[in-house]
Design a protein around this motif. Structure first.
Motif, mmCIF file in Angstrom:
data_model
loop_
_atom_site.group_PDB
_atom_site.id
_atom_site.type_symbol
_atom_site.label_atom_id
_atom_site.label_comp_id
_atom_site.label_asym_id
_atom_site.label_seq_id
_atom_site.Cartn_x
_atom_site.Cartn_y
_atom_site.Cartn_z
ATOM 1 N N PRO A 36 21.975 -16.330 6.535
ATOM 2 C CA PRO A 36 21.215 -15.346 5.755
ATOM 3 C C PRO A 36 20.243 -15.993 4.781
ATOM 4 C CG PRO A 36 23.498 -14.667 5.925
ATOM 5 C CD PRO A 36 23.425 -16.055 6.505
ATOM 6 N N ASP A 37 20.663 -17.071 4.116
ATOM 7 C CA ASP A 37 19.773 -17.734 3.172
ATOM 8 C C ASP A 37 18.586 -18.376 3.883
ATOM 9 O OD1 ASP A 37 21.234 -16.971 0.999
ATOM 10 O OD2 ASP A 37 22.196 -18.920 0.673
ATOM 11 N N GLU A 38 18.808 -18.933 5.060
ATOM 12 C CA GLU A 38 17.706 -19.528 5.817
ATOM 13 C C GLU A 38 16.703 -18.457 6.240
ATOM 14 O OE1 GLU A 38 19.496 -23.443 8.077
ATOM 15 O OE2 GLU A 38 20.211 -21.472 8.749
ATOM 16 N N LEU A 39 17.214 -17.311 6.658
ATOM 17 C CA LEU A 39 16.336 -16.200 7.035
ATOM 18 C C LEU A 39 15.527 -15.727 5.831
ATOM 19 C CD1 LEU A 39 18.753 -14.105 9.287
ATOM 20 C CD2 LEU A 39 16.756 -15.404 10.060
ATOM 21 N N LEU A 40 16.190 -15.648 4.696
ATOM 22 C CA LEU A 40 15.526 -15.175 3.489
ATOM 23 C C LEU A 40 14.411 -16.123 3.069
ATOM 24 C CD1 LEU A 40 15.335 -13.198 1.154
ATOM 25 C CD2 LEU A 40 17.161 -14.462 0.020
ATOM 26 N N VAL A 41 14.677 -17.412 3.101
ATOM 27 C CA VAL A 41 13.664 -18.396 2.716
ATOM 28 C C VAL A 41 12.464 -18.325 3.655
ATOM 29 C CG1 VAL A 41 13.161 -20.864 2.587
ATOM 30 C CG2 VAL A 41 15.241 -19.966 1.542
ATOM 31 N N ILE A 42 12.711 -18.248 4.945
ATOM 32 C CA ILE A 42 11.616 -18.161 5.917
ATOM 33 C C ILE A 42 10.789 -16.911 5.661
ATOM 34 C CG2 ILE A 42 11.067 -17.748 8.354
ATOM 35 C CD1 ILE A 42 13.379 -19.610 9.084
ATOM 36 N N ALA A 43 11.480 -15.804 5.423
ATOM 37 C CA ALA A 43 10.772 -14.538 5.218
ATOM 38 C C ALA A 43 9.872 -14.600 3.990
ATOM 39 C CB ALA A 43 11.773 -13.396 5.088
ATOM 40 N N ILE A 44 10.393 -15.132 2.895
ATOM 41 C CA ILE A 44 9.594 -15.208 1.670
ATOM 42 C C ILE A 44 8.432 -16.180 1.856
ATOM 43 C CG2 ILE A 44 9.623 -15.958 -0.733
ATOM 44 C CD1 ILE A 44 12.377 -14.792 -1.009
ATOM 45 N N GLU A 45 8.674 -17.317 2.498
ATOM 46 C CA GLU A 45 7.603 -18.283 2.739
ATOM 47 C C GLU A 45 6.471 -17.653 3.539
ATOM 48 O OE1 GLU A 45 10.082 -22.511 2.913
ATOM 49 O OE2 GLU A 45 9.843 -21.300 4.731
ATOM 50 N N LEU A 46 6.820 -16.928 4.582
ATOM 51 C CA LEU A 46 5.805 -16.312 5.427
ATOM 52 C C LEU A 46 5.033 -15.224 4.688
ATOM 53 C CD1 LEU A 46 7.784 -16.030 8.774
ATOM 54 C CD2 LEU A 46 5.780 -17.474 8.370
ATOM 55 N N ALA A 47 5.774 -14.349 4.001
ATOM 56 C CA ALA A 47 5.116 -13.262 3.292
ATOM 57 C C ALA A 47 4.245 -13.785 2.162
ATOM 58 C CB ALA A 47 6.162 -12.284 2.758
ATOM 59 N N ALA A 48 4.728 -14.825 1.472
ATOM 60 C CA ALA A 48 3.937 -15.415 0.393
ATOM 61 C C ALA A 48 2.655 -16.033 0.933
ATOM 62 C CB ALA A 48 4.767 -16.462 -0.346
ATOM 63 N N GLU A 49 2.746 -16.710 2.063
ATOM 64 C CA GLU A 49 1.561 -17.354 2.631
ATOM 65 C C GLU A 49 0.582 -16.308 3.152
ATOM 66 O OE1 GLU A 49 -0.897 -20.497 3.379
ATOM 67 O OE2 GLU A 49 0.989 -20.431 2.278
ATOM 68 N N LEU A 50 1.091 -15.240 3.762
ATOM 69 C CA LEU A 50 0.206 -14.174 4.227
ATOM 70 C C LEU A 50 -0.512 -13.532 3.047
ATOM 71 C CD1 LEU A 50 -0.754 -12.461 6.684
ATOM 72 C CD2 LEU A 50 1.008 -10.823 6.051
ATOM 73 N N THR A 51 0.225 -13.290 1.976
ATOM 74 C CA THR A 51 -0.383 -12.721 0.777
ATOM 75 C C THR A 51 -1.471 -13.633 0.234
ATOM 76 O OG1 THR A 51 1.634 -11.524 0.188
ATOM 77 C CG2 THR A 51 0.061 -11.931 -1.582
ATOM 78 N N ARG A 52 -1.179 -14.928 0.174
ATOM 79 C CA ARG A 52 -2.144 -15.902 -0.357
ATOM 80 C C ARG A 52 -3.445 -15.883 0.425
ATOM 81 N NH1 ARG A 52 -4.402 -20.281 0.941
ATOM 82 N NH2 ARG A 52 -3.254 -20.400 2.905
ATOM 83 N N VAL A 53 -3.354 -15.813 1.745
ATOM 84 C CA VAL A 53 -4.564 -15.910 2.548
ATOM 85 C C VAL A 53 -5.292 -14.573 2.649
ATOM 86 C CG1 VAL A 53 -3.503 -15.442 4.798
ATOM 87 C CG2 VAL A 53 -5.504 -16.930 4.661
ATOM 88 N N MET A 54 -4.558 -13.468 2.528
ATOM 89 C CA MET A 54 -5.214 -12.176 2.651
ATOM 90 C C MET A 54 -5.854 -11.693 1.359
ATOM 91 S SD MET A 54 -3.116 -9.799 5.369
ATOM 92 C CE MET A 54 -4.386 -8.550 5.198
ATOM 93 N N GLU A 55 -5.411 -12.220 0.226
ATOM 94 C CA GLU A 55 -5.981 -11.778 -1.052
ATOM 95 C C GLU A 55 -7.501 -11.968 -1.113
ATOM 96 O OE1 GLU A 55 -3.802 -13.611 -4.189
ATOM 97 O OE2 GLU A 55 -2.306 -12.005 -4.283
ATOM 98 N N PRO A 56 -8.056 -13.117 -0.692
ATOM 99 C CA PRO A 56 -9.514 -13.275 -0.737
ATOM 100 C C PRO A 56 -10.228 -12.764 0.509
ATOM 101 C CG PRO A 56 -8.531 -15.351 -0.094
ATOM 102 C CD PRO A 56 -7.387 -14.391 -0.338
ATOM 103 N N ASP A 57 -9.486 -12.247 1.486
ATOM 104 C CA ASP A 57 -10.085 -11.820 2.750
ATOM 105 C C ASP A 57 -10.636 -10.397 2.618
ATOM 106 O OD1 ASP A 57 -10.830 -11.296 5.330
ATOM 107 O OD2 ASP A 57 -8.852 -11.626 6.219
ATOM 108 N N PRO A 58 -11.945 -10.199 2.806
ATOM 109 C CA PRO A 58 -12.515 -8.846 2.735
ATOM 110 C C PRO A 58 -12.214 -8.009 3.970
ATOM 111 C CG PRO A 58 -14.211 -10.405 3.347
ATOM 112 C CD PRO A 58 -12.976 -11.225 3.047
ATOM 113 N N LEU A 59 -11.494 -8.585 4.932
ATOM 114 C CA LEU A 59 -11.151 -7.898 6.183
ATOM 115 C C LEU A 59 -12.401 -7.368 6.868
ATOM 116 C CD1 LEU A 59 -7.844 -6.035 5.230
ATOM 117 C CD2 LEU A 59 -8.152 -8.272 6.294
ATOM 118 N N LEU A 60 -13.343 -8.254 7.077
ATOM 119 C CA LEU A 60 -14.552 -7.866 7.796
ATOM 120 C C LEU A 60 -14.195 -7.461 9.224
ATOM 121 C CD1 LEU A 60 -16.919 -10.748 6.639
ATOM 122 C CD2 LEU A 60 -16.964 -8.363 5.877
#
Length: 284
Positions: A207-231
């Protein structure tokens, strides 16, 4: 991964964050209690959260502004996947927004400008911004909440000219830092690929490994999508790295959600829970 982002990751549907959960998850990322306490103190001082209780029994309550800034992200994620799958083709219209807020309401002016940028707007000239997607509902809501609804002017056009440029693709390349955004998605793909291999491998993850992976992925997606104007894809170079990166993310998230059936749901970025990801398949 920053402590601030971790706090955002653990906001519940009711806008709260449990300190016991926050400290436990922070430990998984090697963050000290002191780091967490300092971050919480800063967030409270900034007015981003209020604090109730003490120690690990405390509860953080996200301020309305914090929730408002985070709320549209699910809408944007849905739009991105609709664009990636060809379900949201560009209609050829540019969406323009202008505002004129007096100096006496400077905080509202700054907040409205930040909202325009957060929604993917690019400045054309003083007080005038452009976006390729329909952003009007978000802007009207923000202006109303800031108490300056009459300061906002909205319109659309299919005939945009800036500095002699009229071709939509050339305009998009000049107005937004596409290569910088594309590199962010390449990084996301490099992060997602090995995690997808772990999630779909034969070795069961804790469960902890799943949780870490999930947060890492969601955090990275958030980081890259914040400056993306979604053209829209019609305005972007092909192949666009964001399409592949988001598909890899979707496949990882599908694997994580399937893991919930075993009674170990990854508790993170709950606002992504309602995302309608496309069917999993080999990245294109």
């Amino acid at each position: 991964m920053t402590t601030r982002l971790l706090v955002h990751a653990l906001i519940r549907v009711d806008g709260t964050v449990g300190a016991d959960e926050l400290y436990r998850v922070a430990e998984l990322f090697g963050m000290s209690e002191q780091q967490v306490r300092l971050c919480v103190k800063r967030l409270v001082t900034e007015g981003r959260f209020t604090h109730e209780g003490r120690g690990r029994k405390a509860v953080l309550h996200a301020a309305a502004d914090t929730l408002r800034e985070l709320a549209p992200e699910l809408d944007f994620l849905q739009l991105a996947y609709r664009q990636d799958t060809g379900l949201a083709p560009w209609d050829g219209r540019w969406h323009l927004a202008a505002f004129a807020v007096p100096e006496s309401a400077r905080p509202a002016r700054d907040a409205l400008r930040e909202c325009l940028r957060h929604l993917g707007g690019a400045p054309l000239q003083g007080g005038l911004y452009v976006c390729a997607n329909a952003w009007e509902p978000y802007l009207r809501e923000a202006a109303a909440e800031l108490g300056v609804p009459d300061a906002l002017t909205l319109c659309t056009t299919t005939d945009l000219c800036r500095g002699g440029l009229t071709d939509p693709v050339e305009l998009a390349a000049a107005l937004w830092p596409q290569e910088e955004i594309a590199e962010g998605y390449r990084v996301l793909s490099r992060i997602a690929e090995p995690r997808l291999a772990r999630l779909t491998g034969t070795t069961a993850l804790s469960p902890d490994e799943l949780l870490v992976i999930a947060i890492e992925l969601a955090a990275e997606l958030t980081r890259v999508m914040e400056p993306d104007p979604l053209l829209p894809l019609e305005l972007l170079p092909r192949p666009w790295p964001g399409t592949r990166a988001r598909e890899l993310f979707a496949r990882c998230w599908t694997a994580l959600r399937e893991g919930e059936a075993g009674g170990t749901p990854p508790i993170l970025f709950r606002r992504y829970a309602g995302a309608s990801f496309p069917p999993a398949g080999p990245p294109g």
